[in-house]
Design an enzyme around this catalytic site. Structure first.
Site, short mmCIF file in Angstrom:
data_model
loop_
_atom_site.label_atom_id
_atom_site.label_comp_id
_atom_site.label_asym_id
_atom_site.label_seq_id
_atom_site.Cartn_x
_atom_site.Cartn_y
_atom_site.Cartn_z
N ARG A 61 -83.60 -42.16 -50.39
CA ARG A 61 -83.23 -43.20 -49.71
C ARG A 61 -81.94 -43.77 -50.09
NH1 ARG A 61 -89.44 -46.13 -50.62
NH2 ARG A 61 -90.29 -44.86 -49.15
N CYS A 77 -87.45 -40.76 -37.02
CA CYS A 77 -87.87 -42.04 -37.81
C CYS A 77 -86.76 -42.90 -37.73
CB CYS A 77 -88.21 -41.55 -39.35
SG CYS A 77 -88.92 -43.09 -40.19
N LYS A 116 -98.22 -37.72 -45.13
CA LYS A 116 -96.87 -38.22 -45.86
C LYS A 116 -97.32 -39.25 -46.94
CE LYS A 116 -92.34 -40.20 -44.81
NZ LYS A 116 -91.56 -40.48 -43.81
N LYS A 129 -96.15 -33.89 -47.59
CA LYS A 129 -95.22 -34.26 -48.21
C LYS A 129 -95.47 -35.44 -49.35
CE LYS A 129 -90.93 -37.04 -47.34
NZ LYS A 129 -90.55 -37.90 -46.06
C1 PBG Z 1 -88.08 -41.31 -43.59
C2 PBG Z 1 -88.14 -39.99 -44.29
C3 PBG Z 1 -88.18 -40.10 -45.80
C4 PBG Z 1 -87.94 -38.81 -46.25
C5 PBG Z 1 -87.89 -38.01 -45.30
N1 PBG Z 1 -88.11 -38.76 -43.96
C6 PBG Z 1 -88.25 -41.44 -46.75
C7 PBG Z 1 -89.00 -42.17 -46.88
O1 PBG Z 1 -90.27 -42.29 -46.38
O2 PBG Z 1 -88.96 -43.28 -47.43
C8 PBG Z 1 -88.07 -38.42 -47.63
C9 PBG Z 1 -87.25 -37.08 -47.89
C10 PBG Z 1 -87.02 -36.66 -49.36
O3 PBG Z 1 -87.31 -37.47 -50.42
O4 PBG Z 1 -86.38 -35.66 -49.42
N2 PBG Z 1 -89.13 -41.68 -42.99
#
Ligand code: PBG
Length: 310
Positions: free
Chosen positions: A190, A103, A180, A233
């Site tokens: 974050r 990502c 997601k 997720k």
């Molecule tokens: C990146 C990503 C995120 C998480 C995993 N990959 C954060 C988001 O979408 O802001 C979150 C994982 C967690 O909170 O443990 N896109």
């Protein structure tokens, strides 16, 4: 009926997420996530030795770049923190299953998951797919077993699958972050990955939390595009989604017990509100009971230790 109890939690079903930051000699604790650290590509090797010894089989790597820019160019460098860590890990622990998050949000100056052209506020789709595919390729070249696209860009699994096949990485598998949600539970992550969006939020590309139908569609699409594992997720507030996905699809299903779910338990335990171990077993069992095959969890190391103590 299958009966799930403590014994149902098997280390081989757990995936342990780790944060890798450019640099050397690093091991810095993430304040919002007690006991979770950022490692550099050299120090991760010692950490992995312990993880492997504890019996954890699968890890998921997140990268933090040296510098962020408008193109997220650190994401697909050959010697990015993640690619370097994968090389070191596969050299010393060839049997460890290494998964990498694919990502752009942590690499972009604007903190969004895709490419945004100057003056624009929305994601440039084609450029995003290209960047994600290059990133996945750089991880595959380093030896990653699975790449895990999490940008929620339409067609990301197919685009990555094609790129991997074209460059001879037919054996590199894909775990799709299929369903997601735009969740409040990502707050501590974050902070850990320094990846908050500089403007707006992720609701244009992540699912709204009142939805369930679109989540099922996204999972079906990822399977069609070639995902080897699909994911829901977060986990706890979405057990119904996990259950529905498990009953509808035969593909291996992962649930991500995210940073906010972890921080909640950890901080509460520190304040004496509950027994951390009992709480974690109850939660893991509930995610399994809902039907997840795999659980991605920051609790994995603690669980490994607790299982040994029993
Ligand atoms: C990146 C990503 C995120 C998480 C995993 N990959 C954060 C988001 O979408 O802001 C979150 C994982 C967690 O909170 O443990 N896109």
């Amino acid at each position: 009926m299958r009966k799930y109890n403590r014994a149902a939690i098997d280390l081989k079903d757990l995936v342990y997420p780790l944060f890798i930051k450019d640099g050397t000699g690093m091991r810095e604790e993430i304040p919002s996530m007690p006991n979770i650290y950022r490692f550099s590509p050299d120090t991760i090797v010692r950490e992995a030795r312990e993880i492997v010894k504890q019996g954890i089989r699968t890890i998921l790597l997140f990268g933090l770049p040296h510098k962020k820019d408008r193109n997220g160019s650190d994401a697909y460098k050959k010697d990015s923190a993640v690619a370097s860590a994968v090389r070191n890990l596969k050299r010393d622990f060839p049997g460890l299953i290494v998964t990498t998050d694919v990502c752009l949000c942590a690499y972009m100056s604007h903190g969004h998951c895709g490419v945004i052209r100057p003056g624009q506020k929305t994601i440039a789709h084609k450029a995003t797919l290209e960047a994600l595919s290059r990133m996945a390729l750089s991880h595959a070249e380093a030896g990653a077993d699975y790449v895990a696209p999490s940008a929620m860009a339409k067609g990301q699994v197919l685009s990555i699958r094609k790129a991997l096949d074209a460059y001879g990485f037919k054996n590199t598998k894909i775990m799709g972050y299929s369903a997601k949600y735009a969740s409040n539970f990502y707050g501590p992550f974050r902070d850990a990955a320094n990846s908050s969006p500089a403007f707006g939020d992720r609701s244009a590309y992540q699912l709204g939390f009142s939805d369930s139908a679109q989540a099922m569609k996204e999972i079906a699409v990822d399977i069609r595009e070639g995902a080897d594992i699909v994911m829901v997720k977060p986990a706890l507030a979405y057990l119904d989604i996990i259950k529905e996905a498990a009953s509808r699809f035969r593909a291996p299903l992962a649930a991500y017990n995210v940073s906010g779910e972890y921080a909640f338990i950890k901080h509460g335990a520190r304040l004496g509100y509950w027994d951390e171990r009992k709480m974690v077993f109850e939660i893991m069992t509930s995610i399994k009971r809902a039907g997840a095959d795999l659980i991605i969890t920051y609790h994995a190391k603690d669980i490994a230790r607790w299982l040994k103590e029993q």
